[in-house]
Design an enzyme around this catalytic site. Structure first.
Site, PDB file in Angstrom:
ATOM      1  N   ASN A  19     -10.143  -6.418   4.017  1.00  0.00           N
ATOM      2  CA  ASN A  19      -9.741  -5.846   2.737  1.00  0.00           C
ATOM      3  C   ASN A  19      -8.527  -6.602   2.226  1.00  0.00           C
ATOM      4  O   ASN A  19      -7.716  -7.102   3.003  1.00  0.00           O
ATOM      5  CB  ASN A  19      -9.386  -4.363   2.914  1.00  0.00           C
ATOM      6  CG  ASN A  19      -9.031  -3.703   1.595  1.00  0.00           C
ATOM      7  OD1 ASN A  19      -9.717  -3.862   0.593  1.00  0.00           O
ATOM      8  ND2 ASN A  19      -7.948  -2.948   1.582  1.00  0.00           N
ATOM      9  N   HIS A  21      -5.280  -5.888  -0.209  1.00  0.00           N
ATOM     10  CA  HIS A  21      -4.511  -4.814  -0.827  1.00  0.00           C
ATOM     11  C   HIS A  21      -3.406  -5.461  -1.658  1.00  0.00           C
ATOM     12  O   HIS A  21      -2.751  -6.390  -1.180  1.00  0.00           O
ATOM     13  CB  HIS A  21      -3.918  -3.912   0.258  1.00  0.00           C
ATOM     14  CG  HIS A  21      -3.186  -2.744  -0.301  1.00  0.00           C
ATOM     15  ND1 HIS A  21      -3.836  -1.621  -0.768  1.00  0.00           N
ATOM     16  CD2 HIS A  21      -1.862  -2.526  -0.491  1.00  0.00           C
ATOM     17  CE1 HIS A  21      -2.935  -0.761  -1.208  1.00  0.00           C
ATOM     18  NE2 HIS A  21      -1.731  -1.282  -1.061  1.00  0.00           N
ATOM     19  N   ASP A  62      -5.952   1.417   4.630  1.00  0.00           N
ATOM     20  CA  ASP A  62      -4.878   0.412   4.619  1.00  0.00           C
ATOM     21  C   ASP A  62      -4.057   0.361   5.906  1.00  0.00           C
ATOM     22  O   ASP A  62      -2.885  -0.004   5.883  1.00  0.00           O
ATOM     23  CB  ASP A  62      -3.939   0.636   3.420  1.00  0.00           C
ATOM     24  CG  ASP A  62      -4.668   0.510   2.100  1.00  0.00           C
ATOM     25  OD1 ASP A  62      -5.588  -0.324   2.014  1.00  0.00           O
ATOM     26  OD2 ASP A  62      -4.326   1.237   1.156  1.00  0.00           O
ATOM     27  N   GLU A  91      -3.565 -13.622  -4.795  1.00  0.00           N
ATOM     28  CA  GLU A  91      -4.814 -13.195  -4.159  1.00  0.00           C
ATOM     29  C   GLU A  91      -5.871 -14.277  -4.333  1.00  0.00           C
ATOM     30  O   GLU A  91      -6.547 -14.653  -3.365  1.00  0.00           O
ATOM     31  CB  GLU A  91      -5.312 -11.885  -4.773  1.00  0.00           C
ATOM     32  CG  GLU A  91      -4.479 -10.681  -4.422  1.00  0.00           C
ATOM     33  CD  GLU A  91      -4.959  -9.422  -5.112  1.00  0.00           C
ATOM     34  OE1 GLU A  91      -5.966  -9.454  -5.863  1.00  0.00           O
ATOM     35  OE2 GLU A  91      -4.328  -8.369  -4.910  1.00  0.00           O
TER      36      GLU A  91
END
Length: 112
Positions: A19, A21, A62, A91
């Site tokens: 993931n 974040h 998370d 990102e």
């Protein structure tokens, strides 16, 4: 992907789900902390640095093992939409590289 991945899938694909974040975990993470909610919280907290975190997904929001973080300096009172744009650039810059590096390492371990 905003829905929590069911624990049985996390277990079946242990260490294989990543993931990204949009803040430096563990700060600004957890239930409800996604997208602009994260950037608004960062802006309201008046922190001087934020940035993306890439982590392995586990059964808690998370809370998986962090594999990459990148610090992005921000000025006090930076609006949430500007923070989002700044973090998104990082990102885009690092996510493909980190995914490739992570899974090359992962695959080389499973081949042994």
């Amino acid at each position: 992907f905003l829905a929590k991945i069911p624990e049985y899938l996390v277990n079946v694909y242990q260490d294989k789900i990543l993931n990204i974040h949009p803040a430096l975990l563990p700060a600004f993470g957890g239930i409800g902390m996604h997208g602009m909610y994260v950037h608004q919280a960062v802006s309201q907290a008046a922190v001087s640095v934020t940035g993306p975190t890439m982590h392995v997904v586990n059964e808690d929001y998370d809370a998986g093992r962090i594999i990459f973080q990148c610090r992005v300096p921000i000025a006090p009172k930076t609006p949430a939409d500007e923070i989002a744009q700044q973090v998104l650039r990082y990102e885009h810059k690092f996510y493909p590289y980190i995914i490739e590096r992570y899974f090359r390492r992962f695959c080389s371990k499973s081949d042994k």
